[in-house]
Design a protein around this motif. Structure first.
Motif, PDB file in Angstrom:
ATOM      1  N   ASN A  35     -21.818  42.940 -14.919  1.00 30.87           N
ATOM      2  CA  ASN A  35     -20.651  42.153 -14.181  1.00 30.87           C
ATOM      3  C   ASN A  35     -20.048  40.644 -14.646  1.00 30.87           C
ATOM      4  O   ASN A  35     -21.435  41.123 -14.161  1.00 30.87           O
ATOM      5  N   PRO A  36     -19.846  40.109 -14.375  1.00 37.20           N
ATOM      6  CA  PRO A  36     -19.990  38.824 -13.772  1.00 37.20           C
ATOM      7  C   PRO A  36     -19.191  38.441 -11.988  1.00 37.20           C
ATOM      8  O   PRO A  36     -19.651  39.937 -11.392  1.00 37.20           O
ATOM      9  N   SER A  37     -19.734  37.339 -11.860  1.00 34.60           N
ATOM     10  CA  SER A  37     -19.894  37.217 -10.286  1.00 34.60           C
ATOM     11  C   SER A  37     -18.764  36.777  -9.252  1.00 34.60           C
ATOM     12  O   SER A  37     -18.327  36.057 -10.451  1.00 34.60           O
ATOM     13  N   TYR A  38     -18.755  36.755  -8.327  1.00 38.29           N
ATOM     14  CA  TYR A  38     -17.799  35.899  -8.239  1.00 38.29           C
ATOM     15  C   TYR A  38     -17.914  34.745  -7.835  1.00 38.29           C
ATOM     16  O   TYR A  38     -17.250  33.639  -8.341  1.00 38.29           O
ATOM     17  N   ARG A  39     -19.421  34.508  -7.824  1.00 37.12           N
ATOM     18  CA  ARG A  39     -19.266  32.654  -8.330  1.00 37.12           C
ATOM     19  C   ARG A  39     -18.987  32.135  -9.388  1.00 37.12           C
ATOM     20  O   ARG A  39     -18.244  31.420  -9.841  1.00 37.12           O
ATOM     21  N   MET A  40     -19.382  32.992 -11.044  1.00 38.24           N
ATOM     22  CA  MET A  40     -18.832  32.880 -11.705  1.00 38.24           C
ATOM     23  C   MET A  40     -17.103  32.466 -12.847  1.00 38.24           C
ATOM     24  O   MET A  40     -16.442  31.319 -12.993  1.00 38.24           O
ATOM     25  N   ALA A  41     -16.535  33.385 -11.530  1.00 37.29           N
ATOM     26  CA  ALA A  41     -15.037  33.832 -11.304  1.00 37.29           C
ATOM     27  C   ALA A  41     -14.134  32.241 -10.576  1.00 37.29           C
ATOM     28  O   ALA A  41     -13.549  31.862 -10.838  1.00 37.29           O
ATOM     29  N   LYS A  42     -15.594  31.574  -9.642  1.00 31.65           N
ATOM     30  CA  LYS A  42     -14.916  30.720  -8.903  1.00 31.65           C
ATOM     31  C   LYS A  42     -15.372  29.295  -9.734  1.00 31.65           C
ATOM     32  O   LYS A  42     -14.350  28.741 -10.103  1.00 31.65           O
ATOM     33  N   VAL A  43     -16.043  28.943 -10.743  1.00 32.57           N
ATOM     34  CA  VAL A  43     -16.442  27.976 -11.743  1.00 32.57           C
ATOM     35  C   VAL A  43     -14.873  28.150 -12.544  1.00 32.57           C
ATOM     36  O   VAL A  43     -14.243  27.006 -12.828  1.00 32.57           O
ATOM     37  N   PHE A  44     -14.616  28.962 -13.339  1.00 35.37           N
ATOM     38  CA  PHE A  44     -13.451  29.146 -13.735  1.00 35.37           C
ATOM     39  C   PHE A  44     -12.792  29.830 -13.168  1.00 35.37           C
ATOM     40  O   PHE A  44     -10.594  28.867 -13.839  1.00 35.37           O
ATOM     41  N   GLY A  45     -11.752  29.023 -11.768  1.00 39.03           N
ATOM     42  CA  GLY A  45     -10.497  29.146 -11.525  1.00 39.03           C
ATOM     43  C   GLY A  45      -9.858  30.272 -11.579  1.00 39.03           C
ATOM     44  O   GLY A  45      -8.780  30.127 -11.048  1.00 39.03           O
ATOM     45  N   VAL A  46     -10.524  31.387 -11.089  1.00 37.99           N
ATOM     46  CA  VAL A  46      -9.376  32.626 -12.002  1.00 37.99           C
ATOM     47  C   VAL A  46     -10.099  33.993 -10.740  1.00 37.99           C
ATOM     48  O   VAL A  46     -11.534  33.950 -10.271  1.00 37.99           O
ATOM     49  N   SER A  47      -9.234  34.887 -10.427  1.00 38.31           N
ATOM     50  CA  SER A  47     -10.559  36.200  -9.645  1.00 38.31           C
ATOM     51  C   SER A  47     -11.467  36.888 -10.304  1.00 38.31           C
ATOM     52  O   SER A  47     -10.995  36.371 -11.461  1.00 38.31           O
ATOM     53  N   VAL A  48     -11.979  37.510  -9.897  1.00 36.17           N
ATOM     54  CA  VAL A  48     -12.792  38.844  -9.958  1.00 36.17           C
ATOM     55  C   VAL A  48     -12.205  39.883 -11.048  1.00 36.17           C
ATOM     56  O   VAL A  48     -12.547  40.345 -11.853  1.00 36.17           O
ATOM     57  N   GLU A  49     -11.101  40.192 -10.607  1.00 37.64           N
ATOM     58  CA  GLU A  49     -10.356  40.647 -11.526  1.00 37.64           C
ATOM     59  C   GLU A  49      -9.445  40.473 -12.212  1.00 37.64           C
ATOM     60  O   GLU A  49      -9.668  41.287 -13.478  1.00 37.64           O
ATOM     61  N   GLU A  50      -9.083  39.280 -12.538  1.00 41.10           N
ATOM     62  CA  GLU A  50      -8.747  38.717 -13.510  1.00 41.10           C
ATOM     63  C   GLU A  50     -10.288  38.606 -14.784  1.00 41.10           C
ATOM     64  O   GLU A  50      -9.820  38.689 -16.288  1.00 41.10           O
ATOM     65  N   LEU A  51     -11.615  37.912 -14.195  1.00 41.17           N
ATOM     66  CA  LEU A  51     -11.991  37.916 -14.913  1.00 41.17           C
ATOM     67  C   LEU A  51     -13.115  39.124 -15.852  1.00 41.17           C
ATOM     68  O   LEU A  51     -13.396  39.002 -16.764  1.00 41.17           O
ATOM     69  N   CYS A  52     -12.552  40.195 -14.666  1.00 38.64           N
ATOM     70  CA  CYS A  52     -13.459  41.500 -15.549  1.00 38.64           C
ATOM     71  C   CYS A  52     -12.069  42.394 -16.228  1.00 38.64           C
ATOM     72  O   CYS A  52     -12.305  43.482 -16.413  1.00 38.64           O
ATOM     73  N   CYS A  53     -10.703  41.493 -15.782  1.00 38.97           N
ATOM     74  CA  CYS A  53     -10.163  41.872 -16.852  1.00 38.97           C
ATOM     75  C   CYS A  53      -9.489  43.638 -16.504  1.00 38.97           C
ATOM     76  O   CYS A  53      -9.409  44.319 -16.665  1.00 38.97           O
ATOM     77  N   LEU A  54     -10.026  43.789 -14.940  1.00 38.13           N
ATOM     78  CA  LEU A  54      -9.961  44.877 -14.261  1.00 38.13           C
ATOM     79  C   LEU A  54      -8.581  45.824 -14.602  1.00 38.13           C
ATOM     80  O   LEU A  54      -8.682  47.119 -14.596  1.00 38.13           O
ATOM     81  N   GLU A  55      -7.444  45.095 -14.562  1.00 38.73           N
ATOM     82  CA  GLU A  55      -6.082  46.321 -15.458  1.00 38.73           C
ATOM     83  C   GLU A  55      -6.597  46.716 -16.422  1.00 38.73           C
ATOM     84  O   GLU A  55      -6.029  48.135 -16.418  1.00 38.73           O
ATOM     85  N   GLU A  56      -7.172  45.536 -17.759  1.00 40.10           N
ATOM     86  CA  GLU A  56      -7.080  46.781 -18.881  1.00 40.10           C
ATOM     87  C   GLU A  56      -8.232  47.758 -18.715  1.00 40.10           C
ATOM     88  O   GLU A  56      -8.879  48.892 -19.844  1.00 40.10           O
ATOM     89  N   ASN A  57      -9.422  47.739 -17.880  1.00 39.80           N
ATOM     90  CA  ASN A  57     -10.558  48.642 -17.827  1.00 39.80           C
ATOM     91  C   ASN A  57      -9.920  49.226 -17.146  1.00 39.80           C
ATOM     92  O   ASN A  57     -10.886  50.580 -17.358  1.00 39.80           O
ATOM     93  N   LEU A  58      -9.479  49.412 -16.437  1.00 44.49           N
ATOM     94  CA  LEU A  58      -8.733  51.112 -15.957  1.00 44.49           C
ATOM     95  C   LEU A  58      -7.648  51.463 -16.613  1.00 44.49           C
ATOM     96  O   LEU A  58      -8.056  53.010 -16.659  1.00 44.49           O
ATOM     97  N   GLU A  59      -6.962  50.909 -17.308  1.00 45.37           N
ATOM     98  CA  GLU A  59      -6.323  51.416 -18.293  1.00 45.37           C
ATOM     99  C   GLU A  59      -6.616  52.633 -19.757  1.00 45.37           C
ATOM    100  O   GLU A  59      -6.309  53.102 -19.816  1.00 45.37           O
ATOM    101  N   MET A  60      -7.828  51.264 -20.208  1.00 47.51           N
ATOM    102  CA  MET A  60      -8.891  51.832 -20.947  1.00 47.51           C
ATOM    103  C   MET A  60      -9.328  53.322 -20.742  1.00 47.51           C
ATOM    104  O   MET A  60      -9.655  54.898 -21.338  1.00 47.51           O
TER     105      MET A  60
END
Length: 68
Positions: free
Chosen positions: A39-64
């Protein structure tokens, strides 16, 4: 786990090594994250300026997994 790391890295014109240097990990770790092995880290999300949820495709992963 599906992530957007590879997609965001490409959009930002970064190499795996550049991203690794920015978040303090090895390029091998970036490769593993892009393959969904870690899993990517919060630090990586910060580099891209996105939330961890977005970076991890949280909604897509939950749907799967049948969670939504």
């Amino acid at each position: 786990m599906k992530t957007k790391v590879k997609e965001l890295r490409a959009e930002h014109g970064m190499t795996q090594q550049q991203l690794a240097d920015m978040v303090g990990v090895s390029s091998r770790t970036i490769i593993s994250i892009e393959k969904g092995q870690y899993n990517p880290s919060y630090r990586m999300a910060k580099v891209f300026g996105v939330s961890v949820e977005e970076l991890c495709c949280l909604e897509e992963n939950l749907e799967m997994e049948g969670g939504l």
